[in-house]
Design a protein around this motif. Structure first.
Motif, PDB file in Angstrom:
ATOM      1  N   GLY A  70     -20.479 -16.529 -13.064  1.00 26.58           N
ATOM      2  CA  GLY A  70     -20.463 -16.200 -11.514  1.00 26.58           C
ATOM      3  C   GLY A  70     -19.067 -16.517 -11.250  1.00 26.58           C
ATOM      4  N   LYS A  71     -18.300 -16.816 -12.038  1.00 33.41           N
ATOM      5  CA  LYS A  71     -16.856 -16.939 -11.474  1.00 33.41           C
ATOM      6  C   LYS A  71     -16.014 -15.690 -11.144  1.00 33.41           C
ATOM      7  CE  LYS A  71     -12.992 -20.294 -11.917  1.00 33.41           C
ATOM      8  NZ  LYS A  71     -12.986 -20.603 -10.640  1.00 33.41           N
ATOM      9  N   SER A  72     -15.177 -15.745 -10.278  1.00 37.65           N
ATOM     10  CA  SER A  72     -14.323 -14.602 -10.021  1.00 37.65           C
ATOM     11  C   SER A  72     -13.043 -14.687 -10.773  1.00 37.65           C
ATOM     12  CB  SER A  72     -13.952 -14.438  -8.240  1.00 37.65           C
ATOM     13  OG  SER A  72     -13.194 -13.413  -8.205  1.00 37.65           O
ATOM     14  N   ILE A  73     -12.633 -13.811 -11.585  1.00 36.54           N
ATOM     15  CA  ILE A  73     -11.508 -13.911 -12.322  1.00 36.54           C
ATOM     16  C   ILE A  73     -10.484 -12.637 -11.660  1.00 36.54           C
ATOM     17  CG2 ILE A  73     -10.462 -13.625 -14.597  1.00 36.54           C
ATOM     18  CD1 ILE A  73     -12.391 -15.958 -14.084  1.00 36.54           C
ATOM     19  N   GLY A  74      -9.331 -12.863 -11.244  1.00 36.18           N
ATOM     20  CA  GLY A  74      -8.526 -11.926 -10.856  1.00 36.18           C
ATOM     21  C   GLY A  74      -7.219 -12.458 -10.985  1.00 36.18           C
ATOM     22  N   HIS A  75      -6.118 -11.539 -10.176  1.00 32.35           N
ATOM     23  CA  HIS A  75      -4.738 -12.156 -10.201  1.00 32.35           C
ATOM     24  C   HIS A  75      -4.004 -11.809  -8.798  1.00 32.35           C
ATOM     25  CE1 HIS A  75      -4.759  -7.945 -11.569  1.00 32.35           C
ATOM     26  NE2 HIS A  75      -3.380  -7.793 -10.954  1.00 32.35           N
ATOM     27  N   PHE A  76      -3.224 -12.328  -8.416  1.00 33.09           N
ATOM     28  CA  PHE A  76      -2.401 -12.145  -7.307  1.00 33.09           C
ATOM     29  C   PHE A  76      -1.191 -11.183  -7.735  1.00 33.09           C
ATOM     30  CE2 PHE A  76      -4.168 -16.236  -6.261  1.00 33.09           C
ATOM     31  CZ  PHE A  76      -4.970 -15.808  -5.185  1.00 33.09           C
ATOM     32  N   GLU A  77      -1.003 -10.357  -6.840  1.00 31.64           N
ATOM     33  CA  GLU A  77       0.112  -9.258  -7.356  1.00 31.64           C
ATOM     34  C   GLU A  77       1.119  -8.892  -6.017  1.00 31.64           C
ATOM     35  OE1 GLU A  77      -1.712  -6.220  -9.284  1.00 31.64           O
ATOM     36  OE2 GLU A  77      -1.713  -4.826  -7.113  1.00 31.64           O
ATOM     37  N   ALA A  78       2.258  -8.765  -6.236  1.00 29.02           N
ATOM     38  CA  ALA A  78       3.197  -8.163  -5.087  1.00 29.02           C
ATOM     39  C   ALA A  78       2.990  -6.490  -4.942  1.00 29.02           C
ATOM     40  CB  ALA A  78       4.689  -8.691  -5.326  1.00 29.02           C
ATOM     41  N   THR A  79       3.126  -6.042  -3.795  1.00 29.49           N
ATOM     42  CA  THR A  79       3.057  -4.660  -3.694  1.00 29.49           C
ATOM     43  C   THR A  79       4.174  -3.916  -3.944  1.00 29.49           C
ATOM     44  OG1 THR A  79       3.545  -4.818  -1.517  1.00 29.49           O
ATOM     45  CG2 THR A  79       1.341  -4.886  -2.355  1.00 29.49           C
ATOM     46  N   ARG A  80       5.596  -4.660  -4.266  1.00 31.74           N
ATOM     47  CA  ARG A  80       6.919  -4.285  -4.501  1.00 31.74           C
ATOM     48  C   ARG A  80       7.544  -3.568  -3.302  1.00 31.74           C
ATOM     49  NH1 ARG A  80       6.790  -1.636 -10.731  1.00 31.74           N
ATOM     50  NH2 ARG A  80       5.600  -3.543 -11.728  1.00 31.74           N
ATOM     51  N   LEU A  81       7.080  -3.781  -2.204  1.00 35.24           N
ATOM     52  CA  LEU A  81       7.490  -3.600  -0.902  1.00 35.24           C
ATOM     53  C   LEU A  81       8.067  -4.771  -0.119  1.00 35.24           C
ATOM     54  CD1 LEU A  81       4.289  -1.316   0.355  1.00 35.24           C
ATOM     55  CD2 LEU A  81       6.472  -0.354  -1.177  1.00 35.24           C
ATOM     56  N   GLN A  82       9.467  -4.480   0.166  1.00 37.71           N
ATOM     57  CA  GLN A  82      10.128  -5.396   1.211  1.00 37.71           C
ATOM     58  C   GLN A  82       9.565  -5.226   2.460  1.00 37.71           C
ATOM     59  OE1 GLN A  82      14.437  -5.800   0.355  1.00 37.71           O
ATOM     60  NE2 GLN A  82      14.266  -5.300  -1.761  1.00 37.71           N
TER      61      GLN A  82
END
Length: 507
Positions: free
Chosen positions: A475-487
């Motif tokens: 039941g653990k959430s597996i994910g990642h953080f990412e930048a949208t490449r927008l300044q």
């Protein structure tokens, strides 16, 4: 009127023997007098002749075993280590009565020293307990004796049955639903404990002990209150007639040491690139709104963000119940005040925000905006108090702006919606959206820039976000953080304040 001493708050012991020597000019009360024991049960100090027939104490206990069972006593702390049977409950009551009757002036002074003299007080309680146990002929193991002393000490010095939960660092929240049902949050999960109060009177005694040091009250005319413990933990209390299950107490515990951004990285709340970006935003004096649901970790994140504020700036914090623990030296903490018994004397968050503008602040931090103070906060951000921080309840960054609009309208001022949105778009630079995931973890799901107005719509742009990949078998959430490449459009503010930010962060 002088504050009541600890012994005076214990209540008047009306059942002690008449032939005992009365204490001189000291009103000592017993909060446990309402407990009704069977008529023929021998209590401490009661002569054997007053017990019916020639039965001794143990025989009476055996006779009444199947007829009456006294619920957990007012000293019920943890039920797991001490067997909570009738004899233990009566023993605790007997020890309490003996302490009230026989305590010397020197021991009373020691008791009034509180937690600073806890070990000495435990020794005193242990002596009374040993005498009572020997007279009652009860047999307890060494562990049971130690737990007995701990429970009574917690009742005298702390919050009684709640004290072990407050000391357990794995417990993050305590929820008291009346005297019999006490739940905790542990590792993100709700659990029902075996801890309970004797009755509502005992629970109300503990509530009074929470409120008395901070000068707040709760009664039928004011049946709900926000408070805090000495360690900064947040407390909400609501009592009948509003609560139908009896007095309800919710304690959101704070860790003894304020969490840093490095701790939040370890917990998976955000990643290193996001931390570098937020540090640059604080130093560039951007106005930041942290939004999220209840229990999502907004205040913890606000505390961590404040650690990036330079030491040479004057910070004013404004809260309903003081929770923020800033590490800087030049901090002035303000706290709102409810109305008194006559209904006057109330000081609101909005009053404090207006007053803070006259205190020469470099930064204003409002713990949470809930109503009309939002307008004063926006005006402060728009009139030279850059770098201000605040939190609000909302489910998404877009929702947080809608809520701010509603709060401004709560002031009663007749303002066009476009004017309100213009104020919001020019005041708020960045929104941090924090959420509590299904597995109990907290994540900063969006870091969103407020770009300005286009027509009557506020334009938002996500800079970082959390992407959930899947839920594992546990039941653990597996994910990642990412930048949208927008300044962001506020890069010029970084240059103006001498803050260097590598463009690679947005890639």
């Amino acid at each position: 009127m002088r504050p009541l001493t600890l012994l005076e708050r214990l209540g008047n012991d009306k059942d002690k023997d008449k032939d005992k020597k009365k204490r001189s000019e000291r009103k000592i009360t017993n909060p446990l007098d309402h407990i009704n024991l069977p008529d023929d049960v021998q209590m401490p100090g009661q002569s054997p002749e007053t017990v019916s027939g020639n039965q001794n104490y143990s025989q009476i206990q055996q006779q009444k075993k199947n007829e009456t069972r006294i619920e957990a006593s007012a000293f019920a702390g943890r039920h797991s280590n001490i067997s909570q049977n009738d004899s233990i409950q009566q023993l605790k009551l007997a020890i309490h009565r003996r302490i009230v009757d026989e305590m010397t002036p020197q021991e009373e002074k020691l008791l009034l020293q509180g937690e600073s003299a806890r070990e000495q007080i435990k020794n005193v309680i242990s002596a009374y307990s040993s005498r009572e146990i020997s007279e009652s002929s009860q047999i307890l193991t060494r562990g049971e004796r130690l737990q007995l002393v701990d429970d009574i000490c917690n009742e005298l010095l702390g919050l009684g049955p709640l004290e072990p939960l407050l000391k357990d660092e794995s417990v993050t929240e305590i929820m008291v639903n009346g005297p019999k049902d006490i739940f905790i949050e542990q590792n993100g999960n709700l659990e029902l404990t075996d801890i309970r109060f004797y009755d509502e009177t005992h629970l109300m005694n503990i509530i009074e002990r929470i409120l008395h040091p901070i000068g707040r009250r709760v009664d039928e005319s004011s049946p709900l209150v926000d408070a805090r413990l000495a360690d900064g933990s947040r407390v909400n209390i609501i009592i009948p007639p509003l609560s139908l299950v009896g007095p309800a107490v919710t304690i959101r515990k704070f860790s003894k040491n304020a969490l840093s951004m490095n701790d939040l990285i370890k917990f998976g709340t955000l990643n290193e690139n996001m931390v570098k970006f937020l540090e640059a935003c604080i130093k560039a004096r951007l106005n930041i709104l942290v939004s999220g649901g209840t229990g999502s970790g907004k205040t913890t994140t606000l505390n961590a963000l404040s650690s990036f504020i330079p030491e040479d700036e004057r910070i004013i914090t404004i809260e309903d119940a003081a929770e923020l623990r800033l590490q800087q030296k030049h901090v002035v903490s303000l706290e709102s005040r409810p109305a008194n018994l006559e209904g006057s004397g109330e000081i609101t968050i909005r009053d404090l925000v207006r007053n803070a503008l006259r205190m020469r602040p470099n930064r204003i931090i409002v713990g949470e905006v809930r109503s009309g103070e939002a307008l004063d906060m926006l005006q402060a951000m728009n009139t030279g108090h850059d770098g201000s921080l605040t939190t609000a309840h909302a489910n998404t960054p877009r929702d947080s702006l809608s809520r701010l609009e509603t709060m401004v309208l709560m002031t009663g001022m007749d303002m066009p919606v476009k004017a309100i949105r213009t104020q919001i778009s020019s005041a708020i630079d960045l929104i941090l959206q924090q959420s509590r995931i299904r597995d109990g973890s907290r994540k900063i799901t969006h870091i969103t820039e407020v770009q300005g107005m286009e027509g009557e719509t506020i334009i938002l742009q996500d800079l970082f976000k959390y992407v959930q990949d899947y839920i594992d078998d546990n039941g653990k959430s597996i994910g990642h953080f990412e930048a949208t490449r927008l300044q962001p459009n506020f890069m010029d503010k970084f240059h103006m304040n001498g803050v260097e930010l590598p463009v690679s962060l947005f890639r």
